[in-house]
Motif scaffolding. Structure first.
Motif, PDB file in Angstrom:
ATOM      1  N   ILE A  16       0.863  -1.179   0.000  1.00  0.00           N
ATOM      2  CA  ILE A  16       0.000   0.000   0.000  1.00  0.00           C
ATOM      3  C   ILE A  16       0.900   1.228   0.000  1.00  0.00           C
ATOM      4  O   ILE A  16       1.801   1.344   0.841  1.00  0.00           O
ATOM      5  CB  ILE A  16      -0.909   0.050   1.249  1.00  0.00           C
ATOM      6  CG1 ILE A  16      -1.686  -1.255   1.410  1.00  0.00           C
ATOM      7  CG2 ILE A  16      -1.847   1.251   1.178  1.00  0.00           C
ATOM      8  CD1 ILE A  16      -2.681  -1.526   0.329  1.00  0.00           C
ATOM      9  N   CYS A  38      -6.519  -4.308   5.926  1.00  0.00           N
ATOM     10  CA  CYS A  38      -5.618  -5.135   5.118  1.00  0.00           C
ATOM     11  C   CYS A  38      -5.081  -6.380   5.812  1.00  0.00           C
ATOM     12  O   CYS A  38      -4.708  -7.349   5.135  1.00  0.00           O
ATOM     13  CB  CYS A  38      -4.440  -4.281   4.637  1.00  0.00           C
ATOM     14  SG  CYS A  38      -4.920  -2.987   3.468  1.00  0.00           S
ATOM     15  N   ALA A  99      -1.421  -1.026  -4.155  1.00  0.00           N
ATOM     16  CA  ALA A  99      -2.632  -0.211  -4.054  1.00  0.00           C
ATOM     17  C   ALA A  99      -2.243   1.164  -3.528  1.00  0.00           C
ATOM     18  O   ALA A  99      -1.275   1.306  -2.765  1.00  0.00           O
ATOM     19  CB  ALA A  99      -3.661  -0.856  -3.129  1.00  0.00           C
ATOM     20  N   LEU A 112     -10.207  -0.811   0.321  1.00  0.00           N
ATOM     21  CA  LEU A 112      -9.047  -1.460  -0.289  1.00  0.00           C
ATOM     22  C   LEU A 112      -9.281  -2.926  -0.655  1.00  0.00           C
ATOM     23  O   LEU A 112      -8.865  -3.368  -1.735  1.00  0.00           O
ATOM     24  CB  LEU A 112      -7.826  -1.326   0.628  1.00  0.00           C
ATOM     25  CG  LEU A 112      -7.185   0.061   0.692  1.00  0.00           C
ATOM     26  CD1 LEU A 112      -6.177   0.140   1.828  1.00  0.00           C
ATOM     27  CD2 LEU A 112      -6.512   0.414  -0.638  1.00  0.00           C
ATOM     28  N   LEU A 115     -10.807  -3.355  -4.060  1.00  0.00           N
ATOM     29  CA  LEU A 115      -9.903  -3.010  -5.150  1.00  0.00           C
ATOM     30  C   LEU A 115      -8.864  -4.091  -5.386  1.00  0.00           C
ATOM     31  O   LEU A 115      -8.506  -4.395  -6.525  1.00  0.00           O
ATOM     32  CB  LEU A 115      -9.193  -1.690  -4.840  1.00  0.00           C
ATOM     33  CG  LEU A 115     -10.027  -0.419  -4.901  1.00  0.00           C
ATOM     34  CD1 LEU A 115      -9.265   0.722  -4.250  1.00  0.00           C
ATOM     35  CD2 LEU A 115     -10.356  -0.066  -6.332  1.00  0.00           C
ATOM     36  N   LEU A 116      -8.381  -4.684  -4.318  1.00  0.00           N
ATOM     37  CA  LEU A 116      -7.313  -5.671  -4.416  1.00  0.00           C
ATOM     38  C   LEU A 116      -7.810  -7.044  -4.853  1.00  0.00           C
ATOM     39  O   LEU A 116      -7.070  -7.802  -5.491  1.00  0.00           O
ATOM     40  CB  LEU A 116      -6.601  -5.791  -3.068  1.00  0.00           C
ATOM     41  CG  LEU A 116      -5.706  -4.608  -2.684  1.00  0.00           C
ATOM     42  CD1 LEU A 116      -5.439  -4.611  -1.184  1.00  0.00           C
ATOM     43  CD2 LEU A 116      -4.389  -4.654  -3.455  1.00  0.00           C
ATOM     44  N   LYS A 171      -6.624   3.105  -6.013  1.00  0.00           N
ATOM     45  CA  LYS A 171      -6.323   2.303  -7.194  1.00  0.00           C
ATOM     46  C   LYS A 171      -5.480   1.095  -6.775  1.00  0.00           C
ATOM     47  O   LYS A 171      -4.772   1.150  -5.773  1.00  0.00           O
ATOM     48  CB  LYS A 171      -5.557   3.116  -8.242  1.00  0.00           C
ATOM     49  CG  LYS A 171      -6.351   4.244  -8.876  1.00  0.00           C
ATOM     50  CD  LYS A 171      -5.544   4.956  -9.935  1.00  0.00           C
ATOM     51  CE  LYS A 171      -6.383   5.992 -10.673  1.00  0.00           C
ATOM     52  NZ  LYS A 171      -6.697   7.149  -9.836  1.00  0.00           N
ATOM     53  N   ALA A 172      -5.558   0.027  -7.560  1.00  0.00           N
ATOM     54  CA  ALA A 172      -4.702  -1.142  -7.373  1.00  0.00           C
ATOM     55  C   ALA A 172      -4.204  -1.561  -8.741  1.00  0.00           C
ATOM     56  O   ALA A 172      -4.958  -1.508  -9.727  1.00  0.00           O
ATOM     57  CB  ALA A 172      -5.459  -2.282  -6.694  1.00  0.00           C
TER      58      ALA A 172
END
Length: 256
Positions: A16, A38, A99, A112, A115-116, A171-172
């Protein structure tokens, strides 16, 4: 490469990257939220890039890192801007998937995992390189929302990148694919178009947004507008000049 995570030696699944400039009032809460979001996903690292802060952002980041072996701090001696900070963080990242989110706390870290997930999945498409967040219910000022809507509309018409909100910091992406992109100031606002330029598939995820809790924005609407026009012309030129050619190994499996 390996990094120590929660007292164990494990391969880092993802990194990250968070660019920060004068975000002393937001950093502690943001790190706690990133850890909560996470940790269930497996071993990760958090890279905070201090982009020339003049407050106590770096001191606080280093204090937080003492109890968190997965937290790393990088410093820019002078501010290079958000794109430069993201680029520095990705260069130092140890994982193949990266990310990003903004350091002002307006991008909720609990977004997150969504996205991941497309990139971390065992069945992730080989050509998927970017998962871009698109903010819903933005909690910015009216003038900032209008300016962003106009800029995004113009960008979409000129570049045809199929993205309604490229300014979202969530974003990832695949690290190697990102590092192969042409780098320039304000690059982070054009990642969908640049990834597509290189032949990659892009996915979009709707994400939430929240008000800034502390500090103030490092940019104003006029600054964004002035650099936006110049950058848009340059990116349009880059897209036109790209000729995508896929090399094919013709000697693979040949008879001895």
């Amino acid at each position: 490469m390996k990094t120590k995570q929660h007292g164990m030696q494990d391969v880092t699944r993802f990194s990250i990257v968070v660019p920060m400039k004068n975000e002393a009032g937001n950093i502690a809460a943001l790190v706690d939220e990133i850890e909560a979001a996470c940790t269930p996903l497996g071993p990760f690292e958090l890279i905070i890039v201090n982009d020339g802060s003049t407050d106590t952002t770096e001191t606080l980041a280093r204090d937080l890192a003492r109890a968190r072996p997965w937290l790393r701090v990088i410093r820019h001696e002078r501010s290079g801007g958000q794109s430069a900070a993201v680029h520095s963080g990705v260069l130092h990242a140890r994982a193949p998937i990266v990310a990003t989110l903004d350091g002002d706390g307006q991008n909720p870290p609990d977004q997150l995992p969504a996205l991941l997930a497309p990139l971390l999945s065992p069945g992730a498409p080989a050509d998927l390189a970017l998962v871009a967040g698109q903010r819903q219910g933005r909690k910015d000022t009216f003038s900032k929302r209008i300016a962003s809507r106009l800029a995004n509309g113009l960008r979409a018409r000129v570049l045809g990148d199929g993205t309604r909100d490229t300014g979202c910091g969530l974003k990832a992406f695949r690290r190697e694919a990102y590092l192969a992109l042409p780098f320039f100031n304000h690059q982070h606002r054009y990642l969908p178009a640049l990834f597509a330029r290189d032949g990659w598939t892009i996915a979009h995820v709707d994400v939430t947004h929240r008000p800034r809790q502390a500090g103030q924005s490092n940019y104003n609407n006029l600054q964004r507008a002035l650099v936006g026009v110049h950058d848009l012309v340059g990116v349009a030129w880059l897209l036109r000049r790209r000729k995508l050619v896929r090399p094919i190994e013709v000697t693979e499996g040949q008879d001895p």
